[in-house]
Scaffold this motif. Structure first.
Motif, short mmCIF file in Angstrom:
data_model
loop_
_atom_site.label_atom_id
_atom_site.label_comp_id
_atom_site.label_asym_id
_atom_site.label_seq_id
_atom_site.Cartn_x
_atom_site.Cartn_y
_atom_site.Cartn_z
N LYS A 1 -1.95 6.89 -3.63
CA LYS A 1 -1.36 6.94 -2.29
C LYS A 1 -0.07 6.13 -2.26
N ALA A 2 -0.08 4.95 -2.85
CA ALA A 2 1.11 4.11 -2.87
C ALA A 2 2.25 4.75 -3.65
N SER A 3 1.92 5.39 -4.75
CA SER A 3 2.98 6.01 -5.54
C SER A 3 3.62 7.18 -4.82
N ALA A 4 2.90 7.80 -3.89
CA ALA A 4 3.46 8.90 -3.11
C ALA A 4 4.16 8.40 -1.84
N SER A 5 3.59 7.38 -1.20
CA SER A 5 4.12 6.93 0.10
C SER A 5 5.25 5.92 0.00
N ASP A 6 5.25 5.12 -1.07
CA ASP A 6 6.23 4.05 -1.25
C ASP A 6 6.09 2.97 -0.16
N HIS A 7 4.85 2.75 0.32
CA HIS A 7 4.57 1.75 1.35
C HIS A 7 3.69 0.64 0.77
N LEU A 8 4.07 -0.60 1.03
CA LEU A 8 3.34 -1.75 0.52
C LEU A 8 1.88 -1.76 0.99
N ASP B 1 -0.13 0.48 1.20
CA ASP B 1 -0.94 1.45 0.47
C ASP B 1 -1.29 1.00 -0.95
N THR B 2 -0.92 -0.23 -1.29
CA THR B 2 -1.18 -0.71 -2.64
C THR B 2 -1.77 -2.12 -2.59
N ASP C 1 -1.00 -5.88 -2.97
CA ASP C 1 0.18 -6.74 -2.87
C ASP C 1 0.11 -7.82 -3.94
#
Length: 119
Positions: A40-47, A49-50, A52
């Motif tokens: 999800k983070a690799s697609a959204s580019d939102h912190l 979603d990953t 920290d």
């Protein structure tokens, strides 16, 4: 699934069973690896979603600042906090190394490595 690593986190601490270690302190190295779903983070580019990794480093720093006799105890506390505070983490491995330990020989470091899975 993905992996995030914090490698060679260098800190100064006061862990050990000897009185001198409590007063003088030592150099330490911490290596951390966490497993989490990073798609999800690799697609959204939102912190959000990953995982920290600034928070991971904060946990390491705070737990290393709490004096203990054994680095095994520090490693266990780091793992417990990561699994408690970072819900995306499914598995974590930490290695805590005491640099130049006072063990009566020419030893570069002593390392304790622990791992833990989310139940």
């Amino acid at each position: 699934m993905g992996i995030i690593r914090l490698e060679n986190v260098r800190l100064y601490g006061f862990h050990g069973c000897l009185k001198e270690e409590e007063k003088i302190g030592s150099d330490y190295r911490v290596d951390l690896e966490v497993h989490a779903d990073l798609q999800k983070a690799s697609a959204s580019d939102h912190l959000e979603d990953t995982v920290d990794y600034v928070q991971l480093q904060t946990i390491i720093r705070e737990e290393m600042a709490r004096r203990t006799k054994l680095i095994e105890t520090v490693a266990a506390r780091i793992l417990d906090r990561i699994l408690e505070e970072q819900r995306a983490v499914t598995q974590a491995r930490v290695a805590v190394s005491k640099i130049n330990p006072p063990i009566g020989g020419d030893v570069q470091q002593v390392t304790v490595e622990l791992s833990k899975n989310r139940n």
